[in-house]
Design a protein around this motif. Structure first.
Motif, PDB file in Angstrom:
ATOM      1  N   GLY A   1       0.821  -1.210   0.000  1.00  0.00           N
ATOM      2  CA  GLY A   1       0.000   0.000   0.000  1.00  0.00           C
ATOM      3  C   GLY A   1       0.853   1.258   0.000  1.00  0.00           C
TER       4      GLY A   1
ATOM      5  N   ARG B   1      -4.716   2.057   2.389  1.00  0.00           N
ATOM      6  CA  ARG B   1      -4.966   0.872   3.224  1.00  0.00           C
ATOM      7  C   ARG B   1      -5.540   1.338   4.552  1.00  0.00           C
ATOM      8  NH1 ARG B   1      -3.789  -0.654  -1.008  1.00  0.00           N
ATOM      9  NH2 ARG B   1      -2.400  -2.338  -1.669  1.00  0.00           N
TER      10      ARG B   1
ATOM     11  N   MET C   1     -13.751  -0.625  -1.012  1.00  0.00           N
ATOM     12  CA  MET C   1     -12.502  -1.328  -0.703  1.00  0.00           C
ATOM     13  C   MET C   1     -12.731  -2.839  -0.644  1.00  0.00           C
ATOM     14  SD  MET C   1     -10.832   1.187   2.192  1.00  0.00           S
ATOM     15  CE  MET C   1      -9.140   0.605   2.013  1.00  0.00           C
TER      16      MET C   1
ATOM     17  N   ALA D   1      -8.394  -7.186   0.472  1.00  0.00           N
ATOM     18  CA  ALA D   1      -6.936  -7.057   0.483  1.00  0.00           C
ATOM     19  C   ALA D   1      -6.501  -5.672   0.947  1.00  0.00           C
ATOM     20  CB  ALA D   1      -6.384  -7.332  -0.921  1.00  0.00           C
ATOM     21  N   GLU D   2      -7.466  -4.772   1.206  1.00  0.00           N
ATOM     22  CA  GLU D   2      -7.116  -3.388   1.531  1.00  0.00           C
ATOM     23  C   GLU D   2      -7.501  -2.979   2.954  1.00  0.00           C
ATOM     24  OE1 GLU D   2      -7.841  -1.191  -2.643  1.00  0.00           O
ATOM     25  OE2 GLU D   2      -9.364  -2.640  -2.047  1.00  0.00           O
TER      26      GLU D   2
ATOM     27  N   LEU E   1     -11.302   4.602  -4.777  1.00  0.00           N
ATOM     28  CA  LEU E   1     -11.358   3.278  -4.148  1.00  0.00           C
ATOM     29  C   LEU E   1     -12.361   2.406  -4.897  1.00  0.00           C
ATOM     30  CD1 LEU E   1     -11.449   4.177  -0.334  1.00  0.00           C
ATOM     31  CD2 LEU E   1      -9.481   3.385  -1.675  1.00  0.00           C
ATOM     32  N   GLY E   2     -12.053   1.119  -5.006  1.00  0.00           N
ATOM     33  CA  GLY E   2     -12.994   0.208  -5.646  1.00  0.00           C
ATOM     34  C   GLY E   2     -12.814   0.085  -7.147  1.00  0.00           C
TER      35      GLY E   2
ATOM     36  N   ALA F   1       1.642   2.444  -7.446  1.00  0.00           N
ATOM     37  CA  ALA F   1       0.611   3.312  -6.881  1.00  0.00           C
ATOM     38  C   ALA F   1      -0.101   2.653  -5.699  1.00  0.00           C
ATOM     39  CB  ALA F   1      -0.404   3.689  -7.967  1.00  0.00           C
ATOM     40  N   GLY F   2       0.291   1.418  -5.364  1.00  0.00           N
ATOM     41  CA  GLY F   2      -0.271   0.767  -4.181  1.00  0.00           C
ATOM     42  C   GLY F   2      -1.526  -0.042  -4.440  1.00  0.00           C
ATOM     43  N   TRP F   3      -1.797  -0.381  -5.715  1.00  0.00           N
ATOM     44  CA  TRP F   3      -2.980  -1.195  -5.998  1.00  0.00           C
ATOM     45  C   TRP F   3      -2.760  -2.618  -5.492  1.00  0.00           C
ATOM     46  CZ3 TRP F   3      -6.911  -0.407 -10.209  1.00  0.00           C
ATOM     47  CH2 TRP F   3      -7.008   0.938 -10.571  1.00  0.00           C
ATOM     48  N   PRO F   4      -3.759  -3.234  -4.868  1.00  0.00           N
ATOM     49  CA  PRO F   4      -3.617  -4.654  -4.537  1.00  0.00           C
ATOM     50  C   PRO F   4      -3.679  -5.482  -5.820  1.00  0.00           C
ATOM     51  CG  PRO F   4      -5.806  -3.874  -3.931  1.00  0.00           C
ATOM     52  CD  PRO F   4      -5.060  -2.676  -4.466  1.00  0.00           C
TER      53      PRO F   4
ATOM     54  N   SER G   1      -5.172  -8.066  -6.469  1.00  0.00           N
ATOM     55  CA  SER G   1      -6.498  -8.588  -6.787  1.00  0.00           C
ATOM     56  C   SER G   1      -7.357  -7.600  -7.571  1.00  0.00           C
ATOM     57  CB  SER G   1      -7.221  -8.980  -5.490  1.00  0.00           C
ATOM     58  OG  SER G   1      -7.156  -7.922  -4.557  1.00  0.00           O
TER      59      SER G   1
END
Lengths: 179, 314
Positions: free
Chosen positions: A17, A80, A102, A105-106, B186-187, B209-212, B214
């Motif tokens: 994150g 996060r 969200m 995973a966040e 977000l999302g 950029a910190g995207w997961p 998934s």
């Protein structure tokens, strides 16, 4: 232990994150425990509202939730969220994070403190807070509820079902929750 | 092997979009309704010509759910395995071809609040079926297409009907990937399909950029050509030559080996086979880093060999 029962790990910043916000219910822990989080918000009853960026205090849990909703509505990918406190609090935070888009995973949760449960009465819908034993009288309909191990993430609550439905007045022995 | 019985289709239309792109309209030969296809689905065409056979996967660009026709867009690729040249040069309206039922390994994300779609060249085809669905659901999206100056007009014509949230960029230097990924709410889920370098740029910018992981989705239909090598089947001792313009999977299929496959693009993992000796040249998106390094598994549809021979657990 039922599969719906969440398990928890100590919170540490997720290295994937970019921005990390920790929200805590109750008095803040020692500062050394909070390394790596960009901001920490604390709901500490009776505390004055503080506007400091790194450590913000809120007089009530509700005030923290309202500020969190506002924050999430403007946040971007890379954020996060971490929540620590009672089980009911951390899952209330989780639901707000989900409502903001969200994913699992966040958001990271940790339950700390006494093993008390929020119990949802399946008969009248009342949420009974701070239940410490597996048998409780519902605040709403006065039914004697047996508290199931089934946890609802949608309600942030364990399900309570009338314990003497078969034979009125015949109740099992009450036991305190272990954790 | 390809799952299920083939569909026999007739080529109704074969229309050039540019010197190297053709749009094919396929209709059921027997007039019966085709299986419905969801957004992101592809079909595998079984092509045969002069002793060679290809199983090539193409995304459907027809309206999702349409059952009287499938449409695909095929780029003629020079110095490739030859299937696309066969489609461009030999197949004509009225011809019959076999194809698989639609398979969907690249569906829109049901939980996404916003879809960020990034295509490169003809790689945009799996993304072309998303906007009609997203618009019907009133789900926000933006589509970015990276292409050459010569094909700007082609892709503008193909994509502009999808509304104001379509952006065409000429050359990869013209798109600010970090900026686009950093400003997403977000999302958001990102879907990228195109050349390897574009997909790496997008997945790299998303991670920075910190995207997961998934929330990042990619699909490639990479050509699997390279240096020739020999596949040795451990159980029978058979030796199968894999030509430079042929994938390992195609070589196995041509030799009559019943090898598993599904996406034919290195994404789904269905074609995974154990490697007993030799070093695989991994080109898939399925294996994890440690699995790649271990060298004990290979995706036959896209990966090749770094050694003259690979001994397969087949």
């Amino acid at each position: 232990m039922s599969k719906s029962r969440p398990t928890y790990q100590p919170l540490k910043p997720d290295p994937t994150g970019r921005r990390h916000l920790l929200v805590i219910e109750g008095p803040p822990a020692a500062p050394g425990d909070r390394e790596g989080f960009d901001e920490t918000w604390v709901a500490a009853p009776g505390s004055p509202v503080s506007a400091a960026v790194a450590m913000r205090a809120f007089p009530t849990v509700q005030a923290l939730h309202e500020a969190l909703e506002a924050r999430l509505s403007g946040e971007t990918m890379g954020f996060r969220l971490y929540a620590e406190g009672s089980e009911a609090f951390v899952w209330d935070v989780f639901r707000r994070a989900q409502d903001a888009g969200m994913g699992r995973a966040e958001v990271f949760l940790r339950h700390v403190g006494a093993p008390v449960r929020r119990v949802y009465c399946v008969h009248c819908g009342t949420l009974n807070e701070g239940v410490a034993v597996n048998l409780v009288e519902c605040q709403g309909c006065r039914a004697s509820l047996g508290v199931r191990d089934h946890f609802s993430r949608r309600l942030s609550a364990f399900l309570g079902v009338q314990a003497d439905a078969e034979t009125p007045g015949v109740l099992p022995a009450a036991e305190a929750f272990a954790g | 092997m390809i799952h299920g019985d083939p569909i026999i289709a007739r080529i109704r239309e074969s229309r050039p979009l540019s010197p190297t792109l053709k749009r094919l309209v396929l209709e059921p030969a027997d007039g019966a309704p085709l299986p419905p296809a969801a957004p992101g689905a592809h079909v595998t065409l079984r092509l045969k010509s002069a002793g060679r056979a290809w199983n090539n996967a193409y995304s459907l660009v027809s309206e999702p759910g349409r059952r009287d026709r499938y449409e695909i867009i095929v780029r003629r690729v020079h110095a490739s395995r030859g299937g696309s040249a066969h489609i461009h040069d030999t197949l004509a309206p009225g011809d019959l071809i076999d194809l698989s039922a639609p398979i969907n390994l690249f569906p829109p994300a049901a939980s996404a609040r916003r879809h960020l779609l990034i295509g490169g060249g003809v790689g945009v085809t799996p993304l072309m079926s998303f906007p009609p669905l997203l618009r019907a659901l009133r789900a926000p999206f933006e589509l970015h297409q990276v292409c050459s100056a010569a094909e700007r007009g082609v892709f503008e014509a193909l994509l502009s009907p999808h509304g104001p949230d379509v952006h065409i960029h000429v050359g990869r230097g013209a798109i600010d990937l970090p900026g686009i990924l950093e400003r997403q709410p977000l999302g958001t889920h990102v879907f990228v399909c195109g050349p390897e370098a574009l997909m790496e740029a997008v997945t790299g910018a998303a991670a920075a950029a910190g995207w997961p992981a998934s929330s990042v989705h990619q699909e490639s239909f990479a050509a699997a050509s390279g240096a020739p090598f020999t596949a040795v089947l451990a159980r029978s001792g058979r030796r199968i030559a894999v030509a430079g313009n042929q994938s390992l999977l195609e070589a196995l299929e041509a030799a009559g080996v019943d090898a598993p496959s599904l996406c034919r693009g290195g994404a789904c993992g269905e074609c995974m086979i154990g490697v007993l000796d030799g070093a695989p040249d991994h080109r898939d998106h399925y294996l994890s880093g440690p699995e790649r390094a271990g060298g004990a598994l290979i995706m036959t549809c896209v990966s090749r060999a770094r050694t003259p021979a690979l001994v397969l657990d087949l």
